[in-house]
Motif scaffolding. Sequence first.
Motif, short mmCIF file in Angstrom:
data_model
loop_
_atom_site.label_atom_id
_atom_site.label_comp_id
_atom_site.label_asym_id
_atom_site.label_seq_id
_atom_site.Cartn_x
_atom_site.Cartn_y
_atom_site.Cartn_z
N TRP A 1 0.83 -1.21 0.00
CA TRP A 1 0.00 0.00 0.00
C TRP A 1 0.86 1.26 0.00
CZ3 TRP A 1 -4.70 1.85 -0.80
CH2 TRP A 1 -5.02 3.11 -0.29
N PHE A 2 1.94 1.23 0.77
CA PHE A 2 2.80 2.40 0.90
C PHE A 2 3.88 2.50 -0.18
CE2 PHE A 2 1.18 1.86 5.25
CZ PHE A 2 0.61 3.11 5.42
N HIS A 3 4.32 1.38 -0.73
CA HIS A 3 5.47 1.41 -1.64
C HIS A 3 5.18 0.95 -3.07
CE1 HIS A 3 8.04 2.38 1.74
NE2 HIS A 3 7.45 1.41 2.42
N PHE A 4 4.20 0.12 -3.27
CA PHE A 4 3.86 -0.39 -4.59
C PHE A 4 2.35 -0.37 -4.75
CE2 PHE A 4 7.90 -2.40 -3.51
CZ PHE A 4 8.65 -2.18 -4.66
N ARG A 5 1.80 0.82 -4.78
CA ARG A 5 0.34 0.99 -4.75
C ARG A 5 -0.35 0.24 -5.88
NH1 ARG A 5 -2.49 5.23 -1.90
NH2 ARG A 5 -0.65 5.10 -0.60
N SER A 6 0.22 0.22 -7.09
CA SER A 6 -0.44 -0.48 -8.20
C SER A 6 -0.49 -1.98 -7.93
CB SER A 6 0.27 -0.21 -9.52
OG SER A 6 1.58 -0.73 -9.51
N TYR A 7 0.57 -2.55 -7.33
CA TYR A 7 0.55 -3.97 -6.98
C TYR A 7 -0.49 -4.24 -5.91
CZ TYR A 7 4.89 -4.69 -9.58
OH TYR A 7 5.84 -4.77 -10.56
N PHE A 8 -0.65 -3.30 -4.98
CA PHE A 8 -1.66 -3.47 -3.94
C PHE A 8 -3.04 -3.56 -4.58
CE2 PHE A 8 -5.05 -1.70 -1.38
CZ PHE A 8 -4.97 -2.46 -0.23
N TYR A 9 -3.36 -2.57 -5.44
CA TYR A 9 -4.69 -2.55 -6.06
C TYR A 9 -4.94 -3.80 -6.90
CZ TYR A 9 -5.25 2.30 -4.64
OH TYR A 9 -5.38 3.45 -3.90
N ASN A 10 -3.94 -4.19 -7.68
CA ASN A 10 -4.11 -5.38 -8.52
C ASN A 10 -4.07 -6.66 -7.69
OD1 ASN A 10 -4.26 -3.82 -10.82
ND2 ASN A 10 -2.08 -3.93 -11.21
N GLY A 11 -3.22 -6.71 -6.68
CA GLY A 11 -3.03 -7.93 -5.92
C GLY A 11 -4.11 -8.23 -4.92
N VAL A 12 -4.71 -7.19 -4.34
CA VAL A 12 -5.71 -7.44 -3.30
C VAL A 12 -6.89 -8.22 -3.87
CG1 VAL A 12 -7.05 -5.29 -3.47
CG2 VAL A 12 -6.77 -6.42 -1.26
N HIS A 13 -7.25 -7.97 -5.11
CA HIS A 13 -8.33 -8.73 -5.74
C HIS A 13 -7.91 -10.19 -5.92
CE1 HIS A 13 -9.12 -4.57 -7.05
NE2 HIS A 13 -10.37 -4.91 -6.83
N GLY A 14 -6.66 -10.38 -6.33
CA GLY A 14 -6.16 -11.74 -6.56
C GLY A 14 -6.12 -12.57 -5.29
N VAL A 15 -5.62 -11.98 -4.21
CA VAL A 15 -5.51 -12.75 -2.97
C VAL A 15 -6.88 -13.04 -2.38
CG1 VAL A 15 -5.22 -10.88 -1.27
CG2 VAL A 15 -4.12 -13.05 -0.89
N LEU A 16 -7.79 -12.08 -2.45
CA LEU A 16 -9.14 -12.32 -1.93
C LEU A 16 -9.87 -13.38 -2.74
CD1 LEU A 16 -10.25 -8.68 -1.02
CD2 LEU A 16 -9.56 -10.50 0.55
N ALA A 17 -9.73 -13.30 -4.07
CA ALA A 17 -10.39 -14.30 -4.93
C ALA A 17 -9.78 -15.68 -4.71
CB ALA A 17 -10.28 -13.89 -6.39
N SER A 18 -8.45 -15.75 -4.66
CA SER A 18 -7.79 -17.05 -4.46
C SER A 18 -8.18 -17.66 -3.12
CB SER A 18 -6.27 -16.90 -4.52
OG SER A 18 -5.88 -16.50 -5.80
N ALA A 19 -8.15 -16.85 -2.07
CA ALA A 19 -8.51 -17.34 -0.73
C ALA A 19 -9.97 -17.81 -0.70
CB ALA A 19 -8.27 -16.25 0.31
#
Length: 191
Positions: free
Chosen positions: A60-78
Amino acid sequence: MVSIIIGSALIAIGINLFAIPNHLVDGGIIGLGLISNYTLGLQPGLTVIVLNLPLYTYAWFHFRSYFYNGVHGVLASAFFIDYFHPLMSFHTPPILISAITCGLLLGTGISIMLLTKVSAGGGDLLALMLTNVIRLNVGVIIMIIDGFVILLGWVVIQETTLIYSGLMVGMTGLTIFTITQLFSTSKQLEG
């Protein structure tokens, strides 16, 4: 969005149909979720979300684009890992076939997500962040992270399962390496 659904579904099917019935340990945060499932009976998907919190806070603090793209991936995978949990009661092929098949499914699912800059969990997110710092293919970095988690899982699982878990993770890394290299090479040829 389609890549997240397809990638997450492939990961969940591999985990529930091939890994859990054979007590195989994956790498990264998903592997830690599996270890917690085998030892404490915790839901692997929910554990994945909890264990990802520190990495996603950093992103969130250092790689905001990865946060936005990744949070969907981790929630969907989980979600899909816990949703498809009943698959673990289906008939499972022998452990060697399960390890190879699971590695192919996980590697394909993760690659589909990585190619659209989405991660399925903390190990993938960490690998994506590290590729900005060191010049290694994301599949190689994931294999290194996964190796450490499997060694941790060695304390929990039987010795024979360790070999097959290593085979599964190796197959996952090889699949990710092959798919991401293939698509990055084709993008370079187009550009």
